[in-house]
Write a protein that holds these residues in place. Structure first.
Motif, short mmCIF file in Angstrom:
data_model
loop_
_atom_site.label_atom_id
_atom_site.label_comp_id
_atom_site.label_asym_id
_atom_site.label_seq_id
_atom_site.Cartn_x
_atom_site.Cartn_y
_atom_site.Cartn_z
N UNK A 12 0.83 -1.21 0.00
CA UNK A 12 0.00 0.00 0.00
C UNK A 12 0.87 1.26 0.00
N UNK A 13 1.91 1.26 0.81
CA UNK A 13 2.81 2.41 0.86
C UNK A 13 3.54 2.59 -0.46
N UNK A 14 3.94 1.48 -1.07
CA UNK A 14 4.63 1.54 -2.36
C UNK A 14 3.71 2.10 -3.44
N UNK A 15 2.47 1.62 -3.44
CA UNK A 15 1.49 2.10 -4.42
C UNK A 15 1.28 3.61 -4.27
N UNK A 16 1.19 4.06 -3.02
CA UNK A 16 0.99 5.48 -2.76
C UNK A 16 2.17 6.32 -3.25
#
Length: 292
Positions: free
Chosen positions: A276-280
């Motif tokens: 999720x952090x990477x996608x953001x």
């Protein structure tokens, strides 16, 4: 691993020639059991050059296939990790073996410090990459560039085929922030990564600059491939770690080698952003390029 890959390659050439194992064995004046052992890469089989050439002739193998098979057969006799620099014309032979392994893998883990992995690249991004000097494709040879780019695009079908492999990617933040081509190419590329991340078998995680020193900093790019299990629950091939340079590649399959790269991967996994952090972060950087 190499023996089994060689056996499978010979089997594919036989089938492409329209020959059953019985027919090929008869024309080669060998027992069917012998040909079976050859195609299964049995440990007691010696891939003698004369025998391999006879099979290649019977199967009407092309020059590229013959060069690859003879190089692999020679490597089995040397009994060591093999280093390929059989460039010749077109795509390098050592990379053709990688494509075969990639297609057979059930799980692929990739670390990339500098570039988006080929399985996730857009055509426009790949065109920029293949224009750079120092690679295995002559930057001035437009036809060869286009062949290589098309192959890269076609390989991406691997991710959406039936029984697709699990792909896990860790890439440095620098991969996202260093422009390749212009801003529009980067926006398209980052959106392509986000699209791929929606696939159930694809995971992409980013190592931020703030992660500091990590084990991958000592290695450069690499891929670890694991293979399906047979009916007895054993992998049909041992795991393989693939390392590529400008003029060749090395395939590592010894247990201590795989263990070392598994440890490196584990260290980077601990330090990378979650999905999720990477996608953001990828979305944020794409927006930055949009307004550049």
């Amino acid at each position: 691993m190499l023996r089994r890959q060689l056996g499978r390659k010979l089997e594919a050439l036989r089938k492409a020639a329209g020959l059953t194992m019985e027919q090929a064995a008869e024309q080669l004046d060998r027992a069917r059991a012998t040909l079976y052992r050859i195609e299964n890469g049995a440990e007691n089989v010696r891939f003698r050059a004369a025998d391999v050439k006879e099979m290649l002739s019977l199967y009407d193998a092309g020059d590229e296939d013959s060069e690859l098979v003879l190089a692999m057969a020679a490597a089995t006799r040397e009994n060591k990790n093999w280093w390929h620099d059989y460039i010749g014309s077109g795509l390098p032979r050592w990379f053709q073996l990688y494509i075969g392994l990639e297609a057979a893998a059930s799980n692929i883990r990739k670390y990339q410090p500098e570039l988006v992995p080929g399985l996730l690249q857009t055509r426009a991004y790949a065109e920029q990459v293949f224009q750079m000097p120092g690679g295995s494709i002559d930057a001035k040879d437009r036809d060869e560039q286009q062949r290589a780019i098309q192959l890269r695009v076609e390989r991406q079908g691997l991710l959406t085929r039936f029984a697709a492999p699990e792909l896990s990617v860790i890439m440095n933040e620098a991969v996202l922030r260093r422009p390749v081509g212009n801003a529009s190419i980067m926006v398209e590329q980052l959106r392509q990564i986000l699209k791929a991340m929606k696939l159930p078998n694809v995971t992409v995680r980013v190592l931020e600059f703030s992660a500091g020193l990590h084990a991958g900093a000592m290695t450069g790019a690499f891929s670890i491939m694991n293979f399906p299990l047979d009916g007895a629950g054993k992998e049909v091939e041992p795991p393989v770690t693939y390392l590529e340079a400008a003029t060749g590649a090395i395939y590592l399959d010894k247990p201590h080698e795989i263990s070392a790269y598994n440890s490196i991967w584990a260290d980077m996994t601990d330090r990378a952003l979650n999905e999720a952090q990477s996608r953001s972060l990828i979305q944020q950087i794409a927006e930055e390029y949009t307004h550049a």
